[in-house]
Design a protein around this motif. Sequence first.
Motif, short mmCIF file in Angstrom:
data_model
loop_
_atom_site.label_atom_id
_atom_site.label_comp_id
_atom_site.label_asym_id
_atom_site.label_seq_id
_atom_site.Cartn_x
_atom_site.Cartn_y
_atom_site.Cartn_z
N SER A 243 0.82 -1.44 0.26
CA SER A 243 -0.21 -0.04 0.00
C SER A 243 0.96 1.39 0.00
O SER A 243 0.18 2.47 -0.12
CB SER A 243 -1.04 0.12 1.38
OG SER A 243 -1.82 -1.18 1.36
N TRP A 244 2.33 1.19 0.23
CA TRP A 244 2.93 2.31 0.44
C TRP A 244 4.11 2.12 -0.47
O TRP A 244 5.16 1.18 -0.40
CB TRP A 244 3.37 2.59 1.72
CG TRP A 244 4.43 3.67 1.98
CD1 TRP A 244 4.50 4.72 1.25
CD2 TRP A 244 4.76 4.26 3.12
NE1 TRP A 244 5.33 5.64 1.80
CE2 TRP A 244 5.43 5.33 3.01
CE3 TRP A 244 4.66 3.61 4.66
CZ2 TRP A 244 6.03 5.94 4.24
CZ3 TRP A 244 5.16 4.11 5.80
CH2 TRP A 244 5.91 5.27 5.32
N ASP A 264 6.48 10.13 -2.81
CA ASP A 264 5.99 9.05 -1.92
C ASP A 264 4.53 8.88 -2.04
O ASP A 264 3.53 9.89 -2.02
CB ASP A 264 6.11 9.98 -0.34
CG ASP A 264 6.37 8.90 0.66
OD1 ASP A 264 6.60 7.82 0.25
OD2 ASP A 264 6.60 9.37 1.77
N THR A 266 1.83 7.04 -0.46
CA THR A 266 1.42 6.46 0.86
C THR A 266 0.06 5.52 1.12
O THR A 266 0.13 4.80 1.94
CB THR A 266 1.16 7.45 1.97
OG1 THR A 266 0.34 8.29 1.88
CG2 THR A 266 2.58 8.13 2.29
N HIS A 267 -0.64 5.66 -0.07
CA HIS A 267 -2.01 4.63 0.10
C HIS A 267 -2.08 4.39 -1.40
O HIS A 267 -2.82 5.12 -2.14
CB HIS A 267 -3.22 5.92 0.51
CG HIS A 267 -2.90 6.12 2.16
ND1 HIS A 267 -2.05 7.16 2.36
CD2 HIS A 267 -3.25 5.45 3.05
CE1 HIS A 267 -2.29 7.24 3.72
NE2 HIS A 267 -3.02 6.19 4.06
#
Length: 334
Positions: A243-244, A264, A266-267
């Motif tokens: 998920s990241w 980044d 993150t989700h």
Amino acid sequence: MGQVITFGEVLMRISPRGKKKFMQSNVIEFFFGGTELNVGISIANFGGKVKHISVVSDDFIGETAIAYINKFGVSTSSIALSKRPLGVYFLEIGAVMRPSAISYNRSHSAFSEIKPDMVNWEKALRKGEWFHWTGITPALSQAAFDILKEGLTLARERGMTVSADPTYRSGLWKYGKNPKEALTELLQLSTIFIGGINEINEVLGTNYSYSNEDFIKASKELMQTFPSIEKVFDKIRTSVNSSWHKIRARMWNGVEFRETEDLDITHVVDRIGTGDAFAGGLIYGLQNYDDYKAMEFASAACALKHTYEGDVNLASVKDVTAILEGNISGRLQR
């Protein structure tokens, strides 16, 4: 921008809704995609002119696939019809430490059974200025390899730019062709290389590491082996978990090495087609910006694709530019 030509299989993806496993749900959803098609649709969403060349089933599924492609403005005038079924793959989307899983059902599909008379390259390339191919297509069948090579040969004779993403998937090469020999033949007809150390090592038979120093050495050797290749671009993914992810890119254009900052994610909503989004963003970028900005654009496009369900990147130039300008908060727009 000149017309971009993509050539490859159109697939239907079938998944349970959300991040469920098939055994958890009787409700599924489907999307259309395919590595080269995903690249083409991404470019079309940026405002580029694109034609996709393929073979789909001569039934309502094939008709639906063509309608789906057409709604993005991608030309389907060179898509042939076949009595064979459309290729399908099944996807379970992972989460956190549980990885995603894919099962393909594409043997003897409409595209894998492609015949030489299904593609008229003289007509298909008439307005083309850029040809993009990946290592998926020549892995499917001898005919797919032969037809792709014919198209690339004519494209180079016409002075077209040819970008190569020689994705190597060992499970696809089942018809007897040596993958390294096949990719070598096709890379001799290419000018832009989109791939990293794994792909370079596979083609050259080398053992370079993932360091920037080795990337430069590997790129130089690749360009010496294939003099037509002018630039090398590499997307780097760091997976914290399912998920990241973090995305950055690097390049060697024969003159300088450059690298982008990490983005980044993150989700992750859906990581399928993210590499294709990078390629689509890069092709668009190289036709509009300098090499470094094109690579930044590609990296941001790739990152954005992680936020869309389905195989294709729905981002516009405005969306990607906002990321490059630092607008990554995701605040509601009114």
